[in-house]
Scaffold this active site. Structure first.
Site, short mmCIF file in Angstrom:
data_model
loop_
_atom_site.label_atom_id
_atom_site.label_comp_id
_atom_site.label_asym_id
_atom_site.label_seq_id
_atom_site.Cartn_x
_atom_site.Cartn_y
_atom_site.Cartn_z
N LYS A 1 2.62 73.60 80.64
CA LYS A 1 4.06 73.13 79.77
C LYS A 1 4.27 71.37 79.68
O LYS A 1 4.42 71.29 81.15
CB LYS A 1 4.76 73.40 79.37
CG LYS A 1 6.24 72.86 78.32
CD LYS A 1 6.74 74.80 78.16
CE LYS A 1 8.02 74.27 77.71
NZ LYS A 1 9.54 74.98 77.32
N ARG B 1 14.73 77.37 74.64
CA ARG B 1 14.57 78.19 73.81
C ARG B 1 14.97 79.26 74.56
O ARG B 1 14.81 79.19 75.83
CB ARG B 1 14.09 78.16 73.30
CG ARG B 1 13.32 76.86 72.01
CD ARG B 1 11.50 77.59 71.63
NE ARG B 1 11.58 78.44 70.87
CZ ARG B 1 10.64 79.92 71.44
NH1 ARG B 1 9.39 79.18 72.27
NH2 ARG B 1 10.90 80.14 70.54
N ARG C 1 2.60 84.61 74.31
CA ARG C 1 1.59 83.68 75.67
C ARG C 1 0.53 84.47 75.58
O ARG C 1 -0.04 85.63 75.06
CB ARG C 1 2.77 84.30 77.03
CG ARG C 1 2.30 85.39 77.15
CD ARG C 1 3.22 85.54 78.89
NE ARG C 1 3.60 87.74 78.31
CZ ARG C 1 2.10 88.31 79.47
NH1 ARG C 1 1.48 87.18 80.22
NH2 ARG C 1 2.30 88.87 79.87
C1 BTN Z 1 12.26 75.03 75.58
O1 BTN Z 1 10.86 74.18 75.74
O2 BTN Z 1 12.44 75.51 75.47
C2 BTN Z 1 13.00 73.09 74.56
C3 BTN Z 1 13.57 72.42 75.51
C4 BTN Z 1 14.00 71.60 74.80
C5 BTN Z 1 14.98 70.54 75.64
C6 BTN Z 1 15.29 69.94 75.62
S1 BTN Z 1 15.89 67.73 76.74
C7 BTN Z 1 17.12 67.37 75.18
C8 BTN Z 1 17.84 68.55 74.63
N1 BTN Z 1 19.03 68.96 75.27
C9 BTN Z 1 18.72 69.76 75.80
O3 BTN Z 1 19.88 70.54 76.22
N2 BTN Z 1 18.27 70.93 75.40
C10 BTN Z 1 16.64 70.03 74.71
#
Ligand code: BTN
Length: 274
Positions: free
Chosen positions: A129, A65, A261
């Site tokens: 996390k 994100r 946060r």
């Molecule tokens: C976050 O917490 O910032 C979101 C992370 C999401 C990661 C997943 S891994 C599978 C899919 N492909 C990506 O490039 N991102 C999501």
């Protein structure tokens, strides 16, 4: 719940459990991709919109994100450090704002009672996390192609430059493998999407509240422009927006562009001398 088998076997099991819901459903496991989200977004824009669960053993440009990277070591063997996959499907034009929270509920309920959810869509274990969810969409006529990406840490990642090292599923499920986690989460995700499409986030509100790690904590929310707001988190409303009790009353935060946060508890004031 978690039996040992290879990723291809797990993919087959997920397919069998979900194909009744989506007759043109497919599951693919690829050894390497830039990002499962990027690949499914490319496919959606190219008109390939049958429901697809895409698993990558390794991502070379995983995304998180707020424009962040999502870095993992990957691999399919037992001992792989994380599971990375995305589910792409067409959804009707409904309010999708609570979808990432509903997905979070499905992920934690499928895995372990000790997992918590940090608004809007992080899975936490013991204050760290453990998993992240990234939802992206594009228009398909008057409907939407929706890509739900999930990354789950299975093993600790020593190389991380994060202030707080991420949590790993092995801390509560030492036997978990990428295959067993896919098998548990894939069908749960499909069920959650059906429920969300029929009833919206309101159906998940109570389940989210049970996992909400921010509730009653002092939090700071910051938008991309650096605007900050501080208060005490007091749950989410029926659309999935975060409610924060501030000096100016309850503020409703519904933008996914906001990072939130928890702040450390402030020390008790020292009594002043008489
Ligand atoms: C976050 O917490 O910032 C979101 C992370 C999401 C990661 C997943 S891994 C599978 C899919 N492909 C990506 O490039 N991102 C999501």
């Amino acid at each position: 719940m978690l039996s040992a088998q290879g990723l291809q076997g797990a993919a087959e099991t997920v397919w069998q459990q979900v194909v009744g819901q989506w007759p043109d459903f497919s599951v693919e496991v690829l050894p390497e991709l830039d990002s499962t989200n990027s690949e499914l977004m490319r496919r959606g824009r190219a008109g390939q919109t049958s429901p697809t669960l895409l698993v990558a053993e390794r991502q070379t440009a995983g995304r998180g994100r707020l424009g962040r990277d999502w870095r993992t070591v990957g691999g399919a063997a037992p001992g792989a450090d994380s599971l990375t996959f995305s589910l792409g499907l067409v959804l009707p034009a409904i309010d999708l704002s609570g979808l990432s929270l509903a997905v979070g509920v499905a992920v934690v309920d499928a895995l372990h009672p000790d997992l918590g959810l940090k608004w809007p869509n992080d899975v936490w274990l013991a204050g760290r996390k453990l998993a992240g969810i990234l939802i992206e969409t594009t228009a398909v006529g008057d409907q939407r192609w929706v890509v739900i990406g999930v990354g789950i840490n299975l093993l600790p990642r020593p190389e991380t430059d994060l202030r707080t090292p991420p949590a790993a599923l092995c801390e509560v499920l030492p036997q978990a493998t990428v295959a067993s986690v896919l098998q548990a989460v894939g069908p749960a995700l499909a069920r959650a999407i059906r429920q969300f499409t029929q009833a919206g986030f309101a159906d998940f509100q109570a389940a989210f509240a049970r996992r909400d790690v921010l509730r009653n904590r002092t939090v700071q929310a910051k938008d991309r422009a650096g605007q900050a707001l501080q208060g005490v988190a007091c749950g989410v409303d029926a659309s999935g927006a975060l409610l924060v009790h501030t000096a100016r009353g309850v503020q409703v935060i519904n933008s996914a562009e906001v990072s939130v946060r928890p702040l450390p508890p402030s020390p008790l004031p020292t009594p002043s001398a008489p």
